[in-house]
Design an enzyme around this catalytic site. Structure first.
Site, PDB file in Angstrom:
ATOM      1  N   TYR A   1     134.268  14.794 -51.746  1.00 18.71           N
ATOM      2  CA  TYR A   1     134.117  13.946 -52.938  1.00 18.71           C
ATOM      3  C   TYR A   1     133.149  14.596 -53.926  1.00 18.71           C
ATOM      4  CZ  TYR A   1     132.492   9.982 -55.778  1.00 18.71           C
ATOM      5  OH  TYR A   1     132.150   9.165 -56.826  1.00 18.71           O
TER       6      TYR A   1
ATOM      7  N   SER B   1     129.971  11.865 -61.041  1.00 18.86           N
ATOM      8  CA  SER B   1     129.071  11.160 -60.128  1.00 18.86           C
ATOM      9  C   SER B   1     127.816  12.000 -59.967  1.00 18.86           C
ATOM     10  CB  SER B   1     129.734  11.001 -58.753  1.00 18.86           C
ATOM     11  OG  SER B   1     128.794  10.542 -57.792  1.00 18.86           O
TER      12      SER B   1
END
Ligand code: NAP
Length: 248
Positions: free
Chosen positions: A157, A143
Protein backbone atom coordinates in the site's frame (compact mmCIF):
# COMPACT_ATOMS: atom_id res chain seq x y z
CA UNK A 1 -16.38 26.72 -9.36
CA UNK A 2 -18.33 25.10 -12.11
CA UNK A 3 -18.24 22.07 -14.35
CA UNK A 4 -18.32 18.40 -13.51
CA UNK A 5 -16.11 16.83 -10.85
CA UNK A 6 -15.58 13.07 -10.89
CA UNK A 7 -14.85 11.47 -7.54
CA UNK A 8 -13.89 7.79 -7.82
CA UNK A 9 -14.72 6.17 -4.48
CA UNK A 10 -17.03 9.09 -3.66
CA UNK A 11 -19.58 6.95 -1.86
CA UNK A 12 -17.88 6.68 1.54
CA UNK A 13 -15.19 8.21 3.72
CA UNK A 14 -12.91 10.93 2.32
CA UNK A 15 -14.48 10.66 -1.14
CA UNK A 16 -18.00 11.20 0.17
CA UNK A 17 -16.93 14.25 2.20
CA UNK A 18 -15.15 15.60 -0.87
CA UNK A 19 -18.13 15.01 -3.16
CA UNK A 20 -20.44 16.87 -0.77
CA UNK A 21 -18.03 19.78 -0.29
CA UNK A 22 -17.27 20.06 -4.02
CA UNK A 23 -21.00 20.23 -4.73
CA UNK A 24 -21.38 22.97 -2.13
CA UNK A 25 -18.70 24.87 -4.06
CA UNK A 26 -20.66 24.64 -7.30
CA UNK A 27 -19.46 21.47 -9.02
CA UNK A 28 -21.85 18.94 -10.48
CA UNK A 29 -20.46 15.75 -8.94
CA UNK A 30 -20.23 12.23 -10.30
CA UNK A 31 -19.98 9.84 -7.35
CA UNK A 32 -18.28 6.62 -8.41
CA UNK A 33 -18.40 3.51 -6.23
CA UNK A 34 -17.34 -0.13 -6.50
CA UNK A 35 -20.03 -2.08 -4.65
CA UNK A 36 -22.05 0.00 -2.19
CA UNK A 37 -24.80 1.50 -4.36
CA UNK A 38 -26.88 2.58 -1.36
CA UNK A 39 -24.00 4.63 0.06
CA UNK A 40 -23.42 6.29 -3.33
CA UNK A 41 -27.11 7.11 -3.70
CA UNK A 42 -27.12 8.58 -0.19
CA UNK A 43 -24.31 10.98 -1.15
CA UNK A 44 -26.15 11.95 -4.35
CA UNK A 45 -29.31 12.49 -2.28
CA UNK A 46 -27.50 14.82 0.14
CA UNK A 47 -26.09 16.86 -2.73
CA UNK A 48 -29.47 17.13 -4.47
CA UNK A 49 -31.24 18.05 -1.23
CA UNK A 50 -28.82 20.95 -0.87
CA UNK A 51 -29.71 22.11 -4.40
CA UNK A 52 -26.73 20.59 -6.22
CA UNK A 53 -26.42 18.22 -9.16
CA UNK A 54 -24.95 14.75 -8.89
CA UNK A 55 -25.09 11.21 -10.24
CA UNK A 56 -23.85 7.84 -9.02
CA UNK A 57 -21.94 5.53 -11.36
CA UNK A 58 -20.72 2.04 -10.47
CA UNK A 59 -17.33 0.93 -11.71
CA UNK A 60 -14.02 -0.60 -10.69
CA UNK A 61 -11.22 1.92 -11.28
CA UNK A 62 -8.88 -0.98 -12.03
CA UNK A 63 -10.95 -1.74 -15.16
CA UNK A 64 -10.15 0.38 -18.21
CA UNK A 65 -13.64 -0.22 -19.62
CA UNK A 66 -15.27 0.86 -16.35
CA UNK A 67 -13.18 4.04 -16.14
CA UNK A 68 -13.97 4.98 -19.72
CA UNK A 69 -17.67 4.36 -19.11
CA UNK A 70 -17.50 6.41 -15.90
CA UNK A 71 -16.20 9.46 -17.75
CA UNK A 72 -18.66 9.07 -20.65
CA UNK A 73 -21.62 8.67 -18.28
CA UNK A 74 -20.58 11.63 -16.13
CA UNK A 75 -20.12 13.87 -19.14
CA UNK A 76 -23.48 12.92 -20.63
CA UNK A 77 -25.34 13.29 -17.34
CA UNK A 78 -23.68 16.40 -15.92
CA UNK A 79 -21.65 18.18 -18.63
CA UNK A 80 -17.96 18.82 -19.39
CA UNK A 81 -15.41 17.45 -16.94
CA UNK A 82 -13.51 20.13 -15.01
CA UNK A 83 -12.10 18.18 -12.08
CA UNK A 84 -11.00 14.71 -10.99
CA UNK A 85 -10.32 13.58 -7.44
CA UNK A 86 -8.39 10.31 -7.65
CA UNK A 87 -9.65 9.06 -4.31
CA UNK A 88 -10.55 5.38 -4.76
CA UNK A 89 -8.07 3.28 -2.86
CA UNK A 90 -7.76 0.09 -0.87
CA UNK A 91 -5.65 -1.41 1.88
CA UNK A 92 -5.45 -5.08 2.82
CA UNK A 93 -4.83 -6.98 6.01
CA UNK A 94 -1.63 -6.36 7.93
CA UNK A 95 1.07 -8.68 6.62
CA UNK A 96 4.80 -8.81 6.05
CA UNK A 97 5.89 -8.75 2.43
CA UNK A 98 7.15 -12.32 2.66
CA UNK A 99 3.59 -13.50 3.33
CA UNK A 100 1.84 -11.49 0.62
CA UNK A 101 0.29 -13.27 -2.35
CA UNK A 102 0.80 -12.05 -5.90
CA UNK A 103 -2.99 -11.62 -6.16
CA UNK A 104 -3.00 -9.21 -3.24
CA UNK A 105 -0.07 -7.16 -4.51
CA UNK A 106 -1.47 -7.05 -8.05
CA UNK A 107 -4.89 -5.91 -6.83
CA UNK A 108 -3.30 -3.20 -4.65
CA UNK A 109 -1.32 -1.82 -7.59
CA UNK A 110 -4.22 -2.15 -10.04
CA UNK A 111 -6.66 -0.19 -7.87
CA UNK A 112 -4.34 2.34 -6.22
CA UNK A 113 -1.94 3.10 -9.08
CA UNK A 114 -3.37 1.95 -12.40
CA UNK A 115 -6.86 3.14 -11.45
CA UNK A 116 -5.51 6.63 -10.78
CA UNK A 117 -3.47 6.67 -14.00
CA UNK A 118 -6.43 5.54 -16.10
CA UNK A 119 -8.79 8.12 -14.59
CA UNK A 120 -6.21 10.89 -15.00
CA UNK A 121 -5.69 9.83 -18.60
CA UNK A 122 -9.39 10.18 -19.31
CA UNK A 123 -9.45 13.56 -17.53
CA UNK A 124 -6.47 14.89 -19.52
CA UNK A 125 -7.98 13.70 -22.79
CA UNK A 126 -11.01 15.88 -22.04
CA UNK A 127 -9.55 18.84 -20.12
CA UNK A 128 -6.26 19.60 -21.87
CA UNK A 129 -6.30 22.73 -24.01
CA UNK A 130 -4.04 20.73 -26.34
CA UNK A 131 -7.08 18.53 -27.03
CA UNK A 132 -9.52 21.42 -27.30
CA UNK A 133 -10.55 21.26 -23.63
CA UNK A 134 -11.07 24.09 -21.16
CA UNK A 135 -8.43 23.02 -18.62
CA UNK A 136 -9.17 21.74 -15.14
CA UNK A 137 -7.70 20.28 -11.98
CA UNK A 138 -6.74 16.84 -10.71
CA UNK A 139 -6.15 15.98 -7.07
CA UNK A 140 -4.61 12.60 -6.27
CA UNK A 141 -5.24 11.14 -2.83
CA UNK A 142 -1.96 9.71 -1.59
CA UNK A 143 -1.13 8.91 2.05
CA UNK A 144 1.48 9.74 4.66
CA UNK A 145 2.26 6.04 4.23
CA UNK A 146 4.23 7.12 1.16
CA UNK A 147 6.70 8.72 3.62
CA UNK A 148 6.42 6.16 6.43
CA UNK A 149 6.55 2.95 4.36
CA UNK A 150 4.08 1.00 6.58
CA UNK A 151 6.53 -1.74 7.66
CA UNK A 152 4.84 -4.89 8.97
CA UNK A 153 1.45 -3.53 7.90
CA UNK A 154 1.24 -3.07 4.16
CA UNK A 155 4.40 -2.04 2.38
CA UNK A 156 2.54 -2.70 -0.87
CA UNK A 157 0.00 0.00 0.00
CA UNK A 158 2.72 2.47 0.99
CA UNK A 159 4.61 1.74 -2.23
CA UNK A 160 1.45 2.35 -4.26
CA UNK A 161 1.07 5.75 -2.62
CA UNK A 162 4.74 6.56 -3.27
CA UNK A 163 3.97 5.94 -6.92
CA UNK A 164 1.04 8.35 -6.69
CA UNK A 165 3.35 11.08 -5.36
CA UNK A 166 5.77 10.61 -8.26
CA UNK A 167 2.89 10.45 -10.74
CA UNK A 168 1.56 13.73 -9.34
CA UNK A 169 4.87 15.49 -9.98
CA UNK A 170 5.32 14.06 -13.46
CA UNK A 171 1.81 14.65 -14.73
CA UNK A 172 1.75 18.16 -13.25
CA UNK A 173 4.75 19.08 -15.39
CA UNK A 174 3.47 17.21 -18.43
CA UNK A 175 0.25 19.23 -18.58
CA UNK A 176 1.33 22.48 -16.90
CA UNK A 177 1.03 24.43 -20.16
CA UNK A 178 -2.32 22.87 -21.00
CA UNK A 179 -4.54 24.45 -18.35
CA UNK A 180 -4.49 21.48 -15.98
CA UNK A 181 -3.13 21.60 -12.44
CA UNK A 182 -2.24 18.30 -10.76
CA UNK A 183 -1.72 18.10 -7.01
CA UNK A 184 -1.96 15.56 -4.20
CA UNK A 185 -3.01 15.36 -0.58
CA UNK A 186 -1.48 12.89 1.86
CA UNK A 187 -3.96 12.10 4.66
CA UNK A 188 -2.79 10.68 7.97
CA UNK A 189 -5.03 8.58 10.20
CA UNK A 190 -8.56 9.50 9.19
CA UNK A 191 -11.74 8.09 10.70
CA UNK A 192 -13.20 6.03 7.85
CA UNK A 193 -14.12 2.40 7.14
CA UNK A 194 -10.82 1.74 5.38
CA UNK A 195 -9.21 0.49 8.59
CA UNK A 196 -11.98 -2.10 9.12
CA UNK A 197 -11.64 -3.16 5.49
CA UNK A 198 -7.99 -3.94 6.27
CA UNK A 199 -9.12 -6.13 9.19
CA UNK A 200 -8.30 -3.51 11.84
CA UNK A 201 -11.61 -1.93 12.95
CA UNK A 202 -9.95 -0.63 16.15
CA UNK A 203 -6.89 0.86 14.43
CA UNK A 204 -7.89 4.49 14.88
CA UNK A 205 -8.64 4.07 18.60
CA UNK A 206 -5.43 2.10 19.11
CA UNK A 207 -3.27 4.75 17.46
CA UNK A 208 -5.03 7.85 18.80
CA UNK A 209 -2.70 8.49 21.75
CA UNK A 210 0.38 8.12 19.55
CA UNK A 211 -0.72 10.80 17.11
CA UNK A 212 0.85 14.27 17.50
CA UNK A 213 -2.54 15.97 17.95
CA UNK A 214 -3.83 13.06 20.07
CA UNK A 215 -6.71 12.62 17.67
CA UNK A 216 -7.52 11.20 14.26
CA UNK A 217 -8.59 13.39 11.37
CA UNK A 218 -12.09 13.67 9.98
CA UNK A 219 -12.86 13.05 6.29
CA UNK A 220 -14.17 16.63 6.09
CA UNK A 221 -10.74 17.97 7.11
CA UNK A 222 -9.13 16.20 4.16
CA UNK A 223 -11.93 17.29 1.83
CA UNK A 224 -11.17 20.95 2.63
CA UNK A 225 -7.62 20.59 1.31
CA UNK A 226 -8.77 18.67 -1.76
CA UNK A 227 -11.43 21.20 -2.69
CA UNK A 228 -9.01 24.08 -2.13
CA UNK A 229 -6.55 22.44 -4.54
CA UNK A 230 -9.34 22.01 -7.09
CA UNK A 231 -10.38 25.64 -6.77
CA UNK A 232 -9.16 28.76 -8.52
CA UNK A 233 -7.83 29.87 -5.12
CA UNK A 234 -5.04 27.36 -5.76
CA UNK A 235 -4.45 28.74 -9.26
CA UNK A 236 -0.64 28.74 -8.95
CA UNK A 237 -0.36 25.41 -7.14
CA UNK A 238 0.66 22.45 -9.27
CA UNK A 239 2.86 19.47 -8.50
CA UNK A 240 2.22 20.17 -4.81
CA UNK A 241 1.78 17.42 -2.24
CA UNK A 242 -0.01 18.61 0.89
CA UNK A 243 0.14 16.54 4.08
CA UNK A 244 -3.14 16.49 6.01
CA UNK A 245 -1.80 14.19 8.66
CA UNK A 246 -2.08 16.12 11.89
CA UNK A 247 1.71 16.20 12.07
CA UNK A 248 2.14 12.47 11.58
P1 NAP B 1 -13.04 4.03 2.45
O1 NAP B 1 -13.81 4.67 3.56
O2 NAP B 1 -12.68 2.58 2.57
O3 NAP B 1 -13.83 4.28 1.08
C1 NAP B 1 -13.28 3.78 -0.09
C2 NAP B 1 -14.09 4.25 -1.26
O4 NAP B 1 -13.44 3.78 -2.45
C3 NAP B 1 -15.49 3.70 -1.29
O5 NAP B 1 -16.34 4.66 -1.89
C4 NAP B 1 -15.35 2.48 -2.18
O6 NAP B 1 -16.56 2.10 -2.84
C5 NAP B 1 -14.35 2.97 -3.18
N1 NAP B 1 -13.59 1.93 -3.86
C6 NAP B 1 -12.87 0.93 -3.33
N2 NAP B 1 -12.32 0.17 -4.29
C7 NAP B 1 -12.71 0.71 -5.47
C8 NAP B 1 -12.49 0.38 -6.82
N3 NAP B 1 -11.74 -0.66 -7.17
N4 NAP B 1 -13.07 1.15 -7.78
C9 NAP B 1 -13.86 2.20 -7.45
N5 NAP B 1 -14.09 2.57 -6.17
C10 NAP B 1 -13.53 1.83 -5.20
O7 NAP B 1 -11.66 4.79 2.19
P2 NAP B 1 -11.10 6.20 2.71
O8 NAP B 1 -10.47 5.98 4.03
O9 NAP B 1 -12.10 7.26 2.54
O10 NAP B 1 -9.90 6.39 1.67
C11 NAP B 1 -10.01 7.19 0.52
C12 NAP B 1 -8.61 7.43 -0.01
O11 NAP B 1 -7.83 8.04 1.01
C13 NAP B 1 -7.87 6.15 -0.41
O12 NAP B 1 -7.11 6.39 -1.57
C14 NAP B 1 -6.95 5.91 0.78
O13 NAP B 1 -5.80 5.19 0.43
C15 NAP B 1 -6.63 7.33 1.19
N6 NAP B 1 -6.18 7.45 2.59
C16 NAP B 1 -7.02 7.14 3.62
C17 NAP B 1 -6.54 7.28 4.92
C18 NAP B 1 -7.39 6.96 6.14
O14 NAP B 1 -6.86 6.91 7.26
N7 NAP B 1 -8.69 6.76 5.98
C19 NAP B 1 -5.23 7.68 5.15
C20 NAP B 1 -4.42 7.98 4.07
C21 NAP B 1 -4.91 7.86 2.79
P3 NAP B 1 -17.48 0.89 -2.25
O15 NAP B 1 -17.98 1.35 -0.92
O16 NAP B 1 -18.58 0.75 -3.25
O17 NAP B 1 -16.58 -0.28 -2.14
Amino acid sequence: MSGTAIVPGGSRGIGAATAILAAAHGYAVCVNYARDEAAANAVVGRIEQAGGRACAVAGDVASEADVMRLFETAETALGPIAALVNNAGIVDRAERLEDMSLDRITRMMNVNIIGSLLAAREAVRRMSTRNGGQGGAIVNVSSVAARLGSPGLYVDYAASKGAIDTFTLGLALEVAEEGIRVNAVRPGIIDTDIHASGGQPDRVAALRDTLPMRREGKPEEVAEAIVWLLSDKASYATGAIIDVGGGR
